[in-house]
Every structure is written in C-alpha cells, then in structure tokens.
Design an enzyme around this catalytic site. Structure first.
Site, PDB file in Angstrom:
ATOM      1  N   CYS A  79      10.636  21.567  77.120  1.00  0.00           N
ATOM      2  CA  CYS A  79      11.091  22.702  77.918  1.00  0.00           C
ATOM      3  C   CYS A  79      12.600  22.540  78.091  1.00  0.00           C
ATOM      4  O   CYS A  79      13.064  21.468  78.501  1.00  0.00           O
ATOM      5  CB  CYS A  79      10.391  22.646  79.274  1.00  0.00           C
ATOM      6  SG  CYS A  79      10.992  23.836  80.479  1.00  0.00           S
ATOM      7  N   CYS A 104      14.983  28.022  74.407  1.00  0.00           N
ATOM      8  CA  CYS A 104      13.795  28.085  75.267  1.00  0.00           C
ATOM      9  C   CYS A 104      12.614  27.906  74.328  1.00  0.00           C
ATOM     10  O   CYS A 104      12.585  28.508  73.244  1.00  0.00           O
ATOM     11  CB  CYS A 104      13.723  29.439  75.973  1.00  0.00           C
ATOM     12  SG  CYS A 104      12.161  29.703  76.852  1.00  0.00           S
TER      13      CYS A 104
HETATM   14  N1  DGL Z   1       9.695  27.143  77.993  1.00  0.00           N
HETATM   15  C1  DGL Z   1      10.633  27.032  79.068  1.00  0.00           C
HETATM   16  C2  DGL Z   1      12.002  26.566  78.540  1.00  0.00           C
HETATM   17  O1  DGL Z   1      12.105  26.098  77.419  1.00  0.00           O
HETATM   18  C3  DGL Z   1      10.820  28.332  79.842  1.00  0.00           C
HETATM   19  C4  DGL Z   1       9.676  28.817  80.643  1.00  0.00           C
HETATM   20  C5  DGL Z   1       9.912  28.843  82.123  1.00  0.00           C
HETATM   21  O2  DGL Z   1      10.772  29.569  82.621  1.00  0.00           O
HETATM   22  O3  DGL Z   1       9.182  28.124  82.787  1.00  0.00           O
HETATM   23  O4  DGL Z   1      12.975  26.644  79.249  1.00  0.00           O
END
Ligand code: DGL
Length: 271
Positions: free
Chosen positions: A78, A190
C-alpha cells in the site's frame, strides 16, 4: 548457506484493504512456490483519507499479526502505508523480518530512466507526504515531479468501474490537468491503480510511459529472498487471506483484484 525451515515460512503482504492483492497476484505468479498470508485492513479502509499517525499505528499492529504467522518477509503493499509507516515498522521491528515497501522499487525503476518531467497520482495520504518528489529528487536533482491526489479512483475501482466509459471519463478529468503537460512518465502510486492501467495507457496513447509497482516490487521480493537464500522450493500450505472486517461485497470485489477465487477470513485484530 544451507536451506532451513525458514524457507518454508510464508510471505506476509498487507494493505488497507484489497488493493494490495494486485501485488499479491504478481508475487504469486512469479514465485509459485511461496505461501502468502494476506491481511487487508478493511476495518480502516480507506487509508488514503487517514492521518500519517493513524496509519503508522495500524501498520504496527498488522505487522505484529503477520509476525505471529511467522512471515519471513512482509510486503507493505500500500503506498499510503509505505509512505507513512515504512521507517516506523523498520525501527519498531528491527531485525525481526525482511520488509519491502512499494515506494522505493517504483522510484528506483523510474529514476533509472533519467526522465525530465514525471507525473504521480495517488491517494491524498501518499501525495500529502511528498515522498515521491523527495525520493526522485534525491536520485536526480534536475527532475521535475508533478503530483496529484486522485481520491475518486479507489472507490471507483472497488465498485468495479475499470476500463469502461465512466472510469475513462474520471481519468480524463484528472489527467487533463495542465500541470501534467509535457510529462514523459506517469507513476501509478497506489496499489489499486494497476486495474485501470489500460485506461490510463489509452488516455496517453503511447506518448507517456505508465508505471505501476506490481512487477518492480515482485522483483525486489524475489531478489531479497534469493540473496538470503530464503526462496521456497515447494509450497506446502495454501495461501490465506485475512480482512479485519468482513463483508460479502469485499469478497465479491476480490475477484477483480486477484486471478483466483478467494475465501476471506475475518480476523478482528482491532476488537
Ligand atoms: N491501495 C492503497 C494505496 O496504495 C489505497 C487505498 C486506500 O486509500 O486505503 O495507497
């Protein structure tokens, strides 16, 4: 170095929710002998809207859970968590396992290309830290980095709006911003965004190189395990997928993030 039972230990992968399954997917494909323990903190989703302090607190607890499952490596799949908490967990759990984040591998891949101007899109939490600008500028002082928080993209993807007219129009709205004029590369910072990479590539029509972290992170995972002689040569146990708050709709949504059907197990680490 001789192989030990440590090779058989799982790789822990976590995210705020199910976005990190894009990374888990890539790791599973590249390293089919590895066993994965996935943790999605769906109770706190979205991290993109949380403060850095809150995200650090969540990460410390999730890492504890993964260490209790004997993970030989933990991947922070993440960007919001990697940018806020990578150094915190490294310090807090010094020497207890090998950590991999998703920011450094992407920065290294892009810095190696020596672009003049690049764009970054991510959650508000990631953009708020300025981590991509800082790290890219540290590698290459003459690079121009333009960033934008794109908060509509995560809910859009989770609702299954990927590579269709609606996602195309939202992406166009964001990427048409003139601050991105003249970029040579766009970084999808992301772990949800690989699912709309095709839309973004079509928007740029081959004129901009689009990067996401899945393959570069997988390469780092592989290299770090190989270096420590920790690759597994035979998978014995099935992967396990935990979430901190179960809903049938999350289980349904996992289908767009992961190649195979997944049974989510609920683990209430916040109870
Ligand atoms: N998948 C998360 C990232 O890479 C974003 C999702 C979220 O906002 O929790 O930042």
């Amino acid at each position: 170095m001789a192989k030990t039972t440590k090779n058989k230990q799982p790789i822990g992968i976590f995210d705020s929710g199910i976005g990190g399954l894009t990374v888990a997917n890539a790791v599973c494909r590249a390293l089919p002998n590895e066993e994965i323990i996935y943790f999605g903190d769906t109770f706190h989703l979205p991290y993109g809207e949380k403060s850095a302090d809150a995200i650090r607190y969540y990460c410390i607890k999730i890492v504890k859970f993964l260490l209790e499952h004997n993970c030989k490596m933990i991947v922070i799949a993440c960007n919001s968590a990697s940018s806020a908490a990578y150094h915190t967990v490294l310090d807090f759990y010094k020497g207890e396992t090998i950590f991999v984040d998703v920011v450094n591998p992407l920065v290294d891949a892009v810095a190696a290309k020596e672009y003049h101007k690049v764009g970054v899109i991510a959650t508000k939490a990631t953009i708020g830290t300025g981590i991509y600008e800082k790290k890219l500028l540290a590698e290459q002082s003459d690079i121009e980095v333009v960033s934008m928080a794109t908060p509509l993209l995560v809910p859009m993807i989770e609702e299954g709006f990927c590579n269709n007219d609606i996602s195309e129009s939202i992406i166009k709205q964001y990427l048409s911003n003139e601050k991105f004029d003249g970029i040579e590369a766009m970084l999808l910072a992301c772990t949800h965004y690989p699912l709309i990479k095709q839309n973004i590539e079509s928007f740029y029509n081959g004129k901009v190189n689009v990067y996401d972290s899945t393959d570069v992170v997988t390469t780092v995972v592989k290299n770090k395990l190989a270096k420590k002689n920790l690759l597994n040569d035979q998978k014995e146990n099935a992967h396990r997928f935990f979430v901190s708050d179960f809903t049938p709709s999350f289980e349904e949504t996992t289908k767009i993030f992961y190649d195979q059907e997944i049974d989510l197990e609920e683990k209430k680490i916040w109870a």
